[in-house]
Design a protein around this motif. Sequence first.
Motif: not given
Lengths: 87, 485
Positions: B461, A17, B240-243, B375, A12, A14
Motif C-alpha cells: 500500500v 485492494f 494498514g497493508q490490508f483491508p 481479509v 475493498v 482483498t
Amino acid sequence: MRKQRIKVRICVGTACFVQGGADLLLYGDFLDPELLGECDIEGTSCLGGCKAESRDRKAPFVEINGTLHANVTPALLVELLREVAHA
Amino acid sequence: MLEINNQYTLMKRRIDTEVLKAFFAGDLEEIVDTLPIKIIPRERVPNRCCVYKERAMVRYRIMSLLGVDIDRDDDELKPLRKFVQETLAQDPPVLPTLTTISPGCSSCPDEQYHITDSCRGCFARPCMANCPKDAIVFVNGRARIIEERCVNCGKCLEVCPFHAVVHIPVPCEEACPVDAIKKNAEGFVEIDHSKCISCGHCARSCPFGAIVERSGLFPVVKMLTSGTPVVAMIAPAIDGQFPGNLAQIKAAVLALGFAAVVEVAQGALVTAEHEAAELSGRMQAKQGYLTTSCCPAYMELADKHLPFLQNRRSSALSPMAYTAKLCAQRIPDSKRVFIGPCLAKKVEASKIDEIDGVISFSELAALFIAKDIDVREMQPVPPEDTLAFQDCREFACSQGVAHSVLRRVADPEAVRVLPVDGVDRKTVRTMKVWEKRPPEADLVEVMCCEGGCLAGPGVVVNPKLALRLRQGGNVAKVGAIPLRK
Ligand code: FES
C-alpha cells in the motif's frame, strides 16, 4: 431538476485492494472537488468480479451507478466519472 | 523512486499469484512453462518491445520467485519445470538478496544534463554565467553542454527560465546509497555484493524491472505443507497493508495454515527497553550519541561502509530477533517465519538460528489471493492483551522507534533526538562526517527507507494511505470508506 448523484462503490475485497484498488481510496487527492461533490463514494466487499476474471477484465473493480468496471486505475476512475457526470 | 504500485509491481504480484495457485492446485511443475504465455497472451498490447520479451521477463520473474540467483544460474535451455523441481527438492541459499536480469536492463545512458530544443538562446544566458566549469557554449544561438567538462552539478537546470535543461539519471545508480550498482563493460547493470546493503532501493527504482529480489516464499509454503507448526511473526508495519483491522489480518494469516501469529511489536518492546537503558547509561557517563539498531539495512551500512558506527549503535537485538527467541521458547519444535516489508531482514535472519524464513507483505498478498482469503470478511481473532507493547507498533514509522524509547527513559525531555528518515547518497556522506564531528544528539534513529518500514520495498500500500489506515481505521479524512467493519 436536481441532478442525480453518482453512486460509486470501490471494491475493498482483498483481491482488488492489493492489486491496485488501494490506490483508488486516495480519491480525495486525485478527483477534482467539483466532481467529488457529485459522487457518493463507498467501499464495498468483494463485488464478485475477481471470481470471474477474464483476459481483459481484472481487478481492481469499481461499480458506478450499477455498472461494474474492471482494471480501474485512478486515471480511469476520473475518466469514467467525467463521462457519467456529463452524460 | 517509483510509486509502490505501478504496472511492474502489479504484474509481479499477478505472476506470484498465478504461480501459487498452480502450486496449491498441485500442477505447478506441469504448467509452469506455459505460465508466461498465459500471463502475456498474444493479444496483449505490450509495454516492452513485444509480447515475446514480456514473456521472457515473466520467466525471469518466476525464476526469482523460485529463489534462483539469475546472475549465476541463467540457463536458457533449462525449462522452468526443472527450476521448480530443484527448489522443491532443496531450499535455495538466501543470499545474495538481489539479482539482476541483464536482458531486461535498458543499459541507460550515463547520468547527464542535456539542453533541449526549448532553449531560446536568451541574452542573459544564466546557464553559462552560473556554470562553474565553463561547460556551456553557444552554437547556432543555442546553449550546448560540453560533456567532458560537465560535472553534473545541475546549476544550469536550476537557473534556466525556460526549463530547457533536463537531468537524465540512471535510476538504479541514483537510488543506491552506497555505489553498489554499476554498469559493466557492456552497459548492463551489475551489483557489487560486497558493497550492497540490501536496502532494495535499486529494485524499487528500475522502471524496467531489471533488478529483482530473490524470493524466499517457496521454502515457506513448503514448510506450511510439511506438518511442522509454523509461527508467523508479523512486522508492525502490517497494520494498514490490508483491508480489515489487525485482528482480521491475524485471522487471515492463520487461515493460510500458520499455527500461530505473533506480533513483532512484542519483541520491539524488549528492543525499546534495552535501548532506553543503554541511552540513559550513555548520557549519564557522557559517552556521546547512541544510534538505533533495528533497521537491518542500516546495520549492513555500518558494517560495510561506516565501521566507526559499530560501537555507536545500540547493542539491542532487533524486534524480529527478540520475537523469534520468544516464540522458540513458547512453542518449541516450531518453525518461525518473519512477514514484513523489508528485504534486508533476510540478511539479518540468515544470521539468526531461530528464524526459518522471511516473506514480504507483497508475497503475503499473493498468498491471500491464491487461497481466496478475503481479509475484511475474516472473523477477527479473539482480543489479546497487547497493552504492554501496543505503542511499539510505531516502530514501523519514522520517529516511532525514538518515541518508544523516550517513553521508557526517566527524563525524555533531556534527550536530543536526531531522526535519519531515509538513507540516500547524501545521507551517507553526512553520516561519514560523524566520525570526526559527532552529531549534536543523544539518540540517532536510523531508517533506511524514507517514512520508515511503511515504505519498505515489500509493501503493498502507498505509505501515505497506509498511514491514514493505521491512524483512523478508515479513510474518513479522504472520503468515508469504512474499511473496517
Ligand atoms: S475482491 Fe474486488 S471483486 Fe472480488
